[in-house]
Enzyme design. Sequence first.
Site, PDB file in Angstrom:
ATOM      1  N   HIS A 148     -13.965  45.589  -4.842  1.00  0.00           N
ATOM      2  CA  HIS A 148     -14.071  44.296  -4.165  1.00  0.00           C
ATOM      3  C   HIS A 148     -13.002  44.170  -3.079  1.00  0.00           C
ATOM      4  O   HIS A 148     -13.299  43.766  -1.939  1.00  0.00           O
ATOM      5  CB  HIS A 148     -13.913  43.181  -5.205  1.00  0.00           C
ATOM      6  CG  HIS A 148     -13.793  41.798  -4.636  1.00  0.00           C
ATOM      7  ND1 HIS A 148     -14.844  40.913  -4.612  1.00  0.00           N
ATOM      8  CD2 HIS A 148     -12.733  41.137  -4.083  1.00  0.00           C
ATOM      9  CE1 HIS A 148     -14.451  39.772  -4.063  1.00  0.00           C
ATOM     10  NE2 HIS A 148     -13.172  39.876  -3.743  1.00  0.00           N
ATOM     11  N   GLU A 149     -11.758  44.516  -3.415  1.00  0.00           N
ATOM     12  CA  GLU A 149     -10.671  44.408  -2.442  1.00  0.00           C
ATOM     13  C   GLU A 149     -10.837  45.410  -1.308  1.00  0.00           C
ATOM     14  O   GLU A 149     -10.571  45.089  -0.140  1.00  0.00           O
ATOM     15  CB  GLU A 149      -9.318  44.602  -3.141  1.00  0.00           C
ATOM     16  CG  GLU A 149      -9.017  43.582  -4.227  1.00  0.00           C
ATOM     17  CD  GLU A 149      -9.116  42.144  -3.755  1.00  0.00           C
ATOM     18  OE1 GLU A 149      -8.907  41.895  -2.545  1.00  0.00           O
ATOM     19  OE2 GLU A 149      -9.405  41.268  -4.585  1.00  0.00           O
ATOM     20  N   HIS A 152     -13.187  43.987   1.157  1.00  0.00           N
ATOM     21  CA  HIS A 152     -12.558  43.065   2.105  1.00  0.00           C
ATOM     22  C   HIS A 152     -11.978  43.832   3.292  1.00  0.00           C
ATOM     23  O   HIS A 152     -12.143  43.435   4.461  1.00  0.00           O
ATOM     24  CB  HIS A 152     -11.440  42.276   1.426  1.00  0.00           C
ATOM     25  CG  HIS A 152     -11.906  41.064   0.683  1.00  0.00           C
ATOM     26  ND1 HIS A 152     -12.738  40.122   1.248  1.00  0.00           N
ATOM     27  CD2 HIS A 152     -11.632  40.615  -0.577  1.00  0.00           C
ATOM     28  CE1 HIS A 152     -12.968  39.154   0.371  1.00  0.00           C
ATOM     29  NE2 HIS A 152     -12.316  39.430  -0.739  1.00  0.00           N
TER      30      HIS A 152
END
Length: 295
Positions: A146-147, A150
């Site tokens: 998820h990070e 980003h």
Amino acid sequence: MRRIALFLLTNIAVLLLLSIVCRLLGVDRWAYSHGLGGTTGLLIYAAIFGMGGSFISLAMSKWMAKMSTGARVITEPQNEGERWLVDTVRRHAQAAGIGMPEVAIYDAPEMNAFATGMTKNSSLVAVSTGLLQQMDRDQVSAVLGHEIGHVANGDMVTLTLIQGVLNTLVILAARVVGRAVDSWLSGGRDSRDGGGIGYFVSVMVLQLVFGLFASMIVMAFSRWREFRADTAGANLAGRASMISALQRLQANHGESTLPKTMAAFGISGHLAQGFQRLFMSHPPLDERIAALQRG
């Protein structure tokens, strides 16, 4: 509500501080005396302060994140767990086509993680000790995905651009309306000296009001990018693992220990109802889980 108020004040205080500093240093008067009183000159003036402040914040984001959370960057893994963490980030980064981020751990009881940095190839991914202790490795891998999502999506830069443009518009609109108010109060006087007290007060109040609306737009984008990052995490670590990680995050209790300036970059946000939802940096976890389950 306290978290929302503090977050808004953090963003809007920059604009108010700029207004006060410009007034005290005579920057507004200088702009008038050098022919920058027109719309074009005012736009340039607003863009310098609006965009400049946002990009300075972005350039300092990694340093600020490390300082504010006490994050320890893993330069040499000290145990098998740290080695696995670095290897997982490297694998996700390679799959996402970005440079290897710095990997850090910060001491906090809640399950959280964040990513920041000025470019895709110069970023930082940090996880809390609480997340490492309370999630299994499949779930942690999904959070890391998820990070990385980003970073690969360029969310930090895009958010900075949006914030900068909105800051510029807030500064511009506040001063245009402030001039009109000052002119009306002074009976049509041409305020070549930078305006009177009506101008100064109007600008401060309007920057606060316009800043609130700008924050709603920024938070709307922030919520949208969370769905995209969840999709990236699902692609990198598996949909089931990403759903499981979000479900595990629902067990988070109490306030996040992330500094207010970093809250929007964490994987988990706060809950809010009604009007407060307009200022949420993250969608509710139920909505994020449902979006992944729909595929």
